[in-house]
Design a protein around this motif. Sequence first.
Motif, PDB file in Angstrom:
ATOM      1  N   SER A  72      49.405  27.558 106.069  1.00  0.00           N
ATOM      2  CA  SER A  72      48.352  27.792 106.846  1.00  0.00           C
ATOM      3  C   SER A  72      48.665  27.591 108.306  1.00  0.00           C
ATOM      4  O   SER A  72      48.993  26.343 108.267  1.00  0.00           O
ATOM      5  CB  SER A  72      47.090  27.270 106.254  1.00  0.00           C
ATOM      6  N   LEU A  73      48.531  28.334 109.327  1.00  0.00           N
ATOM      7  CA  LEU A  73      48.783  28.113 110.536  1.00  0.00           C
ATOM      8  C   LEU A  73      47.472  27.467 111.145  1.00  0.00           C
ATOM      9  O   LEU A  73      46.499  27.971 110.730  1.00  0.00           O
ATOM     10  CB  LEU A  73      49.283  29.225 111.430  1.00  0.00           C
ATOM     11  N   GLY A  74      47.847  26.993 112.364  1.00  0.00           N
ATOM     12  CA  GLY A  74      46.620  26.809 113.246  1.00  0.00           C
ATOM     13  C   GLY A  74      46.045  28.107 113.785  1.00  0.00           C
ATOM     14  O   GLY A  74      46.694  28.974 114.136  1.00  0.00           O
TER      15      GLY A  74
ATOM     16  N   LYS B 246      41.655  29.368 106.950  1.00  0.00           N
ATOM     17  CA  LYS B 246      43.246  29.364 106.616  1.00  0.00           C
ATOM     18  C   LYS B 246      43.404  28.088 105.883  1.00  0.00           C
ATOM     19  O   LYS B 246      44.360  28.010 104.798  1.00  0.00           O
ATOM     20  CB  LYS B 246      43.836  29.375 107.919  1.00  0.00           C
ATOM     21  N   THR B 247      42.975  26.834 106.371  1.00  0.00           N
ATOM     22  CA  THR B 247      43.189  25.408 105.559  1.00  0.00           C
ATOM     23  C   THR B 247      42.601  25.652 104.084  1.00  0.00           C
ATOM     24  O   THR B 247      43.207  25.587 103.112  1.00  0.00           O
ATOM     25  CB  THR B 247      42.919  24.320 106.412  1.00  0.00           C
ATOM     26  N   THR B 248      41.339  25.965 104.119  1.00  0.00           N
ATOM     27  CA  THR B 248      40.515  25.903 102.814  1.00  0.00           C
ATOM     28  C   THR B 248      41.179  26.710 101.875  1.00  0.00           C
ATOM     29  O   THR B 248      41.384  26.439 100.489  1.00  0.00           O
ATOM     30  CB  THR B 248      39.148  26.017 103.265  1.00  0.00           C
TER      31      THR B 248
ATOM     32  N   ILE C 121      51.503  23.930 102.800  1.00  0.00           N
ATOM     33  CA  ILE C 121      51.875  23.425 103.955  1.00  0.00           C
ATOM     34  C   ILE C 121      50.898  23.876 104.911  1.00  0.00           C
ATOM     35  O   ILE C 121      50.555  24.931 105.199  1.00  0.00           O
ATOM     36  CB  ILE C 121      53.035  23.776 104.836  1.00  0.00           C
ATOM     37  N   ASP C 122      50.118  22.867 105.546  1.00  0.00           N
ATOM     38  CA  ASP C 122      49.227  23.286 106.823  1.00  0.00           C
ATOM     39  C   ASP C 122      49.948  22.569 108.128  1.00  0.00           C
ATOM     40  O   ASP C 122      50.104  21.191 108.145  1.00  0.00           O
ATOM     41  CB  ASP C 122      47.741  22.198 106.457  1.00  0.00           C
ATOM     42  N   ILE C 123      50.074  23.608 109.135  1.00  0.00           N
ATOM     43  CA  ILE C 123      50.546  23.274 110.103  1.00  0.00           C
ATOM     44  C   ILE C 123      50.201  22.250 111.037  1.00  0.00           C
ATOM     45  O   ILE C 123      50.693  21.156 111.633  1.00  0.00           O
ATOM     46  CB  ILE C 123      50.941  24.628 111.122  1.00  0.00           C
ATOM     47  N   ASP C 124      48.694  22.295 111.121  1.00  0.00           N
ATOM     48  CA  ASP C 124      47.895  21.469 112.092  1.00  0.00           C
ATOM     49  C   ASP C 124      48.042  19.913 111.411  1.00  0.00           C
ATOM     50  O   ASP C 124      48.390  18.926 112.122  1.00  0.00           O
ATOM     51  CB  ASP C 124      46.499  21.606 112.113  1.00  0.00           C
ATOM     52  N   GLU C 125      48.108  19.836 109.992  1.00  0.00           N
ATOM     53  CA  GLU C 125      48.310  18.502 109.227  1.00  0.00           C
ATOM     54  C   GLU C 125      49.846  17.860 109.588  1.00  0.00           C
ATOM     55  O   GLU C 125      49.968  16.805 109.791  1.00  0.00           O
ATOM     56  CB  GLU C 125      48.277  18.680 107.952  1.00  0.00           C
TER      57      GLU C 125
HETATM   58 MG   LIG Z   1      43.276  24.994 109.432  1.00  0.00          MG
END
Ligand SMILES: [Mg+2]
Length: 182
Positions: free
Chosen positions: A85-87, A23-25, A39-43
């Motif tokens: 991207s969600l976790g 998801k992040t990549t 936007i990456d929610i974990d970040e």
């Molecule tokens: Mg991720």
Amino acid sequence: MMIKEKSLREKSIVFIGFMGVGKTTIGRLVAQNLYRSFIDIDEQIEKKFQMPVPDVFKLLGEPAFREKEKELVNKYANQSLKVISLGGGAFMQEEIRDVCLNNCTVFYLDMPWDSWKERIHLLMADRPVLQGRSLEDIEELFYSRQAAYASHHSKVTIGKDSPEEIADYITNSLKTAWKLYE
Ligand SMILES: [Mg+2]
Ligand SMILES: Nc1ncnc2c1ncn2[C@@H]1O[C@H](COP(=O)(O)OP(=O)(O)OP(=O)(O)O)[C@@H](O)[C@H]1O
Ligand SMILES: O=C(O)C1=C[C@@H](O)[C@@H](O)[C@H](O)C1
């Protein structure tokens, strides 16, 4: 006052799926392709708490992590023209599912268990949810989450393609949908 509904093209795109499916990549690459903010929610959670995700779990506990996750998804899913991207666990929360499905285009990155388990060595160190669990436990978790991921607007099955190839495929399918439906 009349509230205009967002057009498909304006909606933010949200990536969901199990831990480590990309998801992040892939989200980052789709954002680049579309010239959108990523936007990456974990970040974002790491930024808010000023510590990496495993430390949030260890020092503050999973409930604090989940609460912040919900707050941040609520914030960004209400904005337009983002790629988010969600976790991997976010879609287990009903409120997160609802806000994303009602306001955004939700893309599910699906991966069969047999391919996913080949990737596990990349994930163990910084995914606290996997730590201390046997492969059988992780497989159970993998299947138990499928029901939540079943709520989506569009799905891509991840095979052997590179992140760039997958991101290009998603970008093209989004552009085709925008042309078709508007
Ligand atoms: Mg991720
Ligand atoms: N298509 C791919 N082919 C090979 N490796 C990949 C692919 N997509 C992602 N990866 C690798 O898999 C790992 C996990 O990817 P990533 O962090 O993007 O997953 P994620 O879905 O965001 O996970 P999480 O749910 O924990 O946030 C990374 O090491 C990444 O480089
Ligand atoms: O699947 C999960 O529950 C998680 C996935 C990661 O993206 C992080 O959000 C965190 O490690 C929890």
